[in-house]
Design a protein around this motif. Structure first.
Motif, PDB file in Angstrom:
ATOM      1  N   ARG A   1     -11.812   6.016 -14.190  1.00  0.00           N
ATOM      2  CA  ARG A   1     -11.488   4.756 -14.588  1.00  0.00           C
ATOM      3  C   ARG A   1     -12.049   4.710 -16.081  1.00  0.00           C
ATOM      4  O   ARG A   1     -12.205   5.898 -16.748  1.00  0.00           O
ATOM      5  CB  ARG A   1     -12.498   3.708 -13.927  1.00  0.00           C
ATOM      6  CG  ARG A   1     -12.519   3.743 -12.649  1.00  0.00           C
ATOM      7  CD  ARG A   1     -12.807   2.247 -11.870  1.00  0.00           C
ATOM      8  NE  ARG A   1     -12.339   2.133 -10.589  1.00  0.00           N
ATOM      9  CZ  ARG A   1     -11.387   1.641 -10.094  1.00  0.00           C
ATOM     10  NH1 ARG A   1     -10.671   0.810 -10.814  1.00  0.00           N
ATOM     11  NH2 ARG A   1     -11.458   1.463  -8.665  1.00  0.00           N
TER      12      ARG A   1
ATOM     13  N   THR B   1      -2.536  11.728  -4.710  1.00  0.00           N
ATOM     14  CA  THR B   1      -3.025  10.743  -4.492  1.00  0.00           C
ATOM     15  C   THR B   1      -4.492  10.243  -4.767  1.00  0.00           C
ATOM     16  O   THR B   1      -5.165   9.414  -4.429  1.00  0.00           O
ATOM     17  CB  THR B   1      -2.760  10.033  -2.987  1.00  0.00           C
ATOM     18  OG1 THR B   1      -3.186  11.090  -2.379  1.00  0.00           O
ATOM     19  CG2 THR B   1      -1.243  10.168  -2.546  1.00  0.00           C
ATOM     20  N   ALA B   2      -5.118  11.284  -5.292  1.00  0.00           N
ATOM     21  CA  ALA B   2      -6.633  11.220  -5.585  1.00  0.00           C
ATOM     22  C   ALA B   2      -6.837   9.982  -6.586  1.00  0.00           C
ATOM     23  O   ALA B   2      -6.167   9.714  -7.426  1.00  0.00           O
ATOM     24  CB  ALA B   2      -7.177  12.553  -6.301  1.00  0.00           C
ATOM     25  N   THR B   3      -8.053   9.664  -6.242  1.00  0.00           N
ATOM     26  CA  THR B   3      -8.713   8.625  -7.400  1.00  0.00           C
ATOM     27  C   THR B   3      -8.946   9.130  -8.751  1.00  0.00           C
ATOM     28  O   THR B   3      -9.411  10.191  -8.835  1.00  0.00           O
ATOM     29  CB  THR B   3      -9.904   8.000  -6.887  1.00  0.00           C
ATOM     30  OG1 THR B   3      -9.720   7.637  -5.271  1.00  0.00           O
ATOM     31  CG2 THR B   3     -10.408   6.841  -7.774  1.00  0.00           C
ATOM     32  N   GLN B   4      -8.244   8.545  -9.746  1.00  0.00           N
ATOM     33  CA  GLN B   4      -8.512   9.036 -11.024  1.00  0.00           C
ATOM     34  C   GLN B   4      -9.581   8.093 -11.776  1.00  0.00           C
ATOM     35  O   GLN B   4     -10.144   7.323 -11.223  1.00  0.00           O
ATOM     36  CB  GLN B   4      -7.106   8.561 -11.858  1.00  0.00           C
ATOM     37  CG  GLN B   4      -5.770   9.340 -11.157  1.00  0.00           C
ATOM     38  CD  GLN B   4      -5.786  10.635 -11.405  1.00  0.00           C
ATOM     39  OE1 GLN B   4      -6.019  11.378 -12.461  1.00  0.00           O
ATOM     40  NE2 GLN B   4      -5.632  11.408 -10.088  1.00  0.00           N
TER      41      GLN B   4
ATOM     42  N   LYS C   1       2.046   6.197  -7.221  1.00  0.00           N
ATOM     43  CA  LYS C   1       1.093   7.066  -7.597  1.00  0.00           C
ATOM     44  C   LYS C   1       1.307   8.608  -7.482  1.00  0.00           C
ATOM     45  O   LYS C   1       0.968   9.317  -8.407  1.00  0.00           O
ATOM     46  CB  LYS C   1      -0.402   6.687  -6.988  1.00  0.00           C
ATOM     47  CG  LYS C   1      -1.551   7.447  -7.602  1.00  0.00           C
ATOM     48  CD  LYS C   1      -2.546   7.073  -6.612  1.00  0.00           C
ATOM     49  CE  LYS C   1      -3.999   6.954  -7.427  1.00  0.00           C
ATOM     50  NZ  LYS C   1      -5.122   6.694  -6.588  1.00  0.00           N
TER      51      LYS C   1
ATOM     52  N   THR D   1       0.816  -1.295   0.033  1.00  0.00           N
ATOM     53  CA  THR D   1       0.123  -0.204   0.146  1.00  0.00           C
ATOM     54  C   THR D   1       0.936   1.096  -0.001  1.00  0.00           C
ATOM     55  O   THR D   1       0.739   2.178  -0.736  1.00  0.00           O
ATOM     56  CB  THR D   1      -0.751  -0.131   1.192  1.00  0.00           C
ATOM     57  OG1 THR D   1      -1.885  -1.256   1.123  1.00  0.00           O
ATOM     58  CG2 THR D   1      -1.800   1.258   1.142  1.00  0.00           C
TER      59      THR D   1
END
Length: 72
Positions: A49, A44-47, A37, A30
């Protein structure tokens, strides 16, 4: 006055992935994923999909075109 992020940086900077993992009690994979990332994206934000696969008539048309060109 120091912020929380400054304190965390002082603790975690110049530490190995293994040391960070032990300090935060999370898996090494992790920690490695988060660092990778950050280095690649700068966040570190969610990209978003990938787009969903085709469905309905467009999918059927594309699927039949693939079948006709396949040689057995």
């Amino acid at each position: 006055m120091q912020t929380a992020s400054t304190n965390i940086c002082e603790i975690l900077c110049n530490k190995s992935i293994c040391e960070i993992s032990l300090l935060l009690n999370i898996l090494r994979s992790t920690v490695s994923g988060i660092i990778t990332k950050w280095n690649q994206l700068g966040t570190t934000a969610t990209q978003p999909r990938r787009p969903l696969k085709m469905t309905g008539p467009a999918h059927a048309e594309a699927h039949s075109a693939q079948k006709s060109t396949t040689v057995c």
